[in-house]
Design a protein around this motif. Structure first.
Motif, mmCIF file in Angstrom:
data_model
loop_
_atom_site.group_PDB
_atom_site.id
_atom_site.type_symbol
_atom_site.label_atom_id
_atom_site.label_comp_id
_atom_site.label_asym_id
_atom_site.label_seq_id
_atom_site.Cartn_x
_atom_site.Cartn_y
_atom_site.Cartn_z
ATOM 1 N N ALA A 1 0.840 -1.207 0.000
ATOM 2 C CA ALA A 1 0.000 0.000 0.000
ATOM 3 C C ALA A 1 0.874 1.256 0.000
ATOM 4 O O ALA A 1 0.578 2.221 -0.713
ATOM 5 N N LEU A 2 1.961 1.258 0.778
ATOM 6 C CA LEU A 2 2.867 2.409 0.776
ATOM 7 C C LEU A 2 3.506 2.620 -0.589
ATOM 8 O O LEU A 2 3.664 3.763 -1.037
ATOM 9 N N ILE A 3 3.865 1.547 -1.254
ATOM 10 C CA ILE A 3 4.475 1.658 -2.588
ATOM 11 C C ILE A 3 3.478 2.274 -3.566
ATOM 12 O O ILE A 3 3.828 3.159 -4.353
ATOM 13 N N ILE A 4 2.232 1.832 -3.511
ATOM 14 C CA ILE A 4 1.214 2.365 -4.430
ATOM 15 C C ILE A 4 0.970 3.843 -4.150
ATOM 16 O O ILE A 4 0.874 4.664 -5.077
ATOM 17 N N VAL A 5 0.872 4.213 -2.881
ATOM 18 C CA VAL A 5 0.672 5.627 -2.523
ATOM 19 C C VAL A 5 1.863 6.462 -2.972
ATOM 20 O O VAL A 5 1.703 7.558 -3.522
ATOM 21 N N TYR A 6 3.067 5.948 -2.787
ATOM 22 C CA TYR A 6 4.270 6.671 -3.199
ATOM 23 C C TYR A 6 4.302 6.868 -4.705
ATOM 24 O O TYR A 6 4.661 7.946 -5.193
ATOM 25 N N MET A 7 3.920 5.837 -5.457
ATOM 26 C CA MET A 7 3.900 5.971 -6.918
ATOM 27 C C MET A 7 2.886 7.026 -7.352
ATOM 28 O O MET A 7 3.167 7.859 -8.222
ATOM 29 N N GLY A 8 1.698 7.016 -6.735
ATOM 30 C CA GLY A 8 0.691 8.027 -7.072
ATOM 31 C C GLY A 8 1.164 9.426 -6.741
ATOM 32 O O GLY A 8 0.978 10.363 -7.523
ATOM 33 N N TYR A 9 1.793 9.577 -5.586
ATOM 34 C CA TYR A 9 2.322 10.885 -5.181
ATOM 35 C C TYR A 9 3.402 11.359 -6.155
ATOM 36 O O TYR A 9 3.423 12.514 -6.564
ATOM 37 N N THR A 10 4.284 10.452 -6.557
ATOM 38 C CA THR A 10 5.356 10.805 -7.496
ATOM 39 C C THR A 10 4.780 11.250 -8.839
ATOM 40 O O THR A 10 5.207 12.263 -9.394
ATOM 41 N N PHE A 11 3.811 10.494 -9.374
ATOM 42 C CA PHE A 11 3.227 10.870 -10.659
ATOM 43 C C PHE A 11 2.489 12.202 -10.568
ATOM 44 O O PHE A 11 2.542 13.017 -11.493
ATOM 45 N N THR A 12 1.804 12.449 -9.454
ATOM 46 C CA THR A 12 1.108 13.723 -9.279
ATOM 47 C C THR A 12 2.097 14.882 -9.234
ATOM 48 O O THR A 12 1.874 15.925 -9.865
ATOM 49 N N CYS A 13 3.187 14.706 -8.509
ATOM 50 C CA CYS A 13 4.204 15.765 -8.427
ATOM 51 C C CYS A 13 4.857 16.010 -9.777
ATOM 52 O O CYS A 13 5.118 17.165 -10.147
ATOM 53 N N GLN A 14 5.118 14.949 -10.535
ATOM 54 C CA GLN A 14 5.714 15.132 -11.860
ATOM 55 C C GLN A 14 4.760 15.872 -12.788
ATOM 56 O O GLN A 14 5.183 16.728 -13.568
ATOM 57 N N ARG A 15 3.474 15.556 -12.713
ATOM 58 C CA ARG A 15 2.491 16.262 -13.542
ATOM 59 C C ARG A 15 2.449 17.737 -13.170
ATOM 60 O O ARG A 15 2.419 18.622 -14.039
ATOM 61 N N ALA A 16 2.476 18.045 -11.871
ATOM 62 C CA ALA A 16 2.466 19.439 -11.415
ATOM 63 C C ALA A 16 3.725 20.169 -11.878
ATOM 64 O O ALA A 16 3.657 21.339 -12.278
ATOM 65 N N GLN A 17 4.867 19.493 -11.853
ATOM 66 C CA GLN A 17 6.103 20.123 -12.326
ATOM 67 C C GLN A 17 6.035 20.415 -13.821
ATOM 68 O O GLN A 17 6.476 21.471 -14.275
#
Length: 158
Positions: A81-97
């Motif tokens: 679950a932590l890995i999935i949340v981390y991946m979602g957070y990373t993709f969201t941050c990359q999209r924002a960047q």
């Protein structure tokens, strides 16, 4: 079974030869070495367990049903679950960047365009430029030779 039968034969041969068995072990046929049963020490050091079929258990999936693995299921699910949340957070941050970089590029383009229009406007407002534009358009206006007079409320002129 062969080991046990051999030990009985050696003991019988020693007794028939008149060997000494009072020391807790038997003496061999040459009388220099004692033949005592091999006793492994017990205590902190134990015998190694043989692991021949570990790869077979891993590939068949039997390892997942072992008690030592099943007790870690909640922690494994938590890590997933932590890995999935981390991946979602990373993709969201990359999209924002990416959006931020696109906005900065657009802002820079608009700034350069605004500077260009500002400089063109300053050039167009100059007195000589206004005279040239009037002449190009064919408007019949002549500039005054005398400065304008200022009319004040107290009826005095300057």
């Amino acid at each position: 079974m062969r080991l046990f039968s051999r030990a009985k034969k050696d003991k019988a041969a020693q007794v028939s030869r008149g060997g000494n068995t009072s020391r807790g072990g038997s003496v061999s046929h040459n009388g220099r070495q004692s033949i005592a049963p091999d006793v492994k020490p017990t205590g902190a050091v134990g015998a190694k367990k043989e692991r021949r079929h570990t790869s077979r258990g891993i590939f068949s999936g039997d390892v997942l049903y072992a008690e030592r693995v099943r007790r870690h299921y909640p922690f494994i699910l938590y890590c997933c679950a932590l890995i999935i949340v981390y991946m979602g957070y990373t993709f969201t941050c990359q999209r924002a960047q990416r959006e931020e970089i696109a906005c900065r590029i657009e802002l820079q383009r608009l700034r350069s365009k605004a500077l260009l229009f500002s400089s063109e406007r300053l050039e167009a407002v100059g007195y000589n430029e206004i005279i040239e534009q009037i002449e190009q358009r064919g408007i019949k206006i002549k500039p005054r030779k005398t400065p304008p007079t200022i009319i004040r409320k107290d009826d005095t002129s300057k």
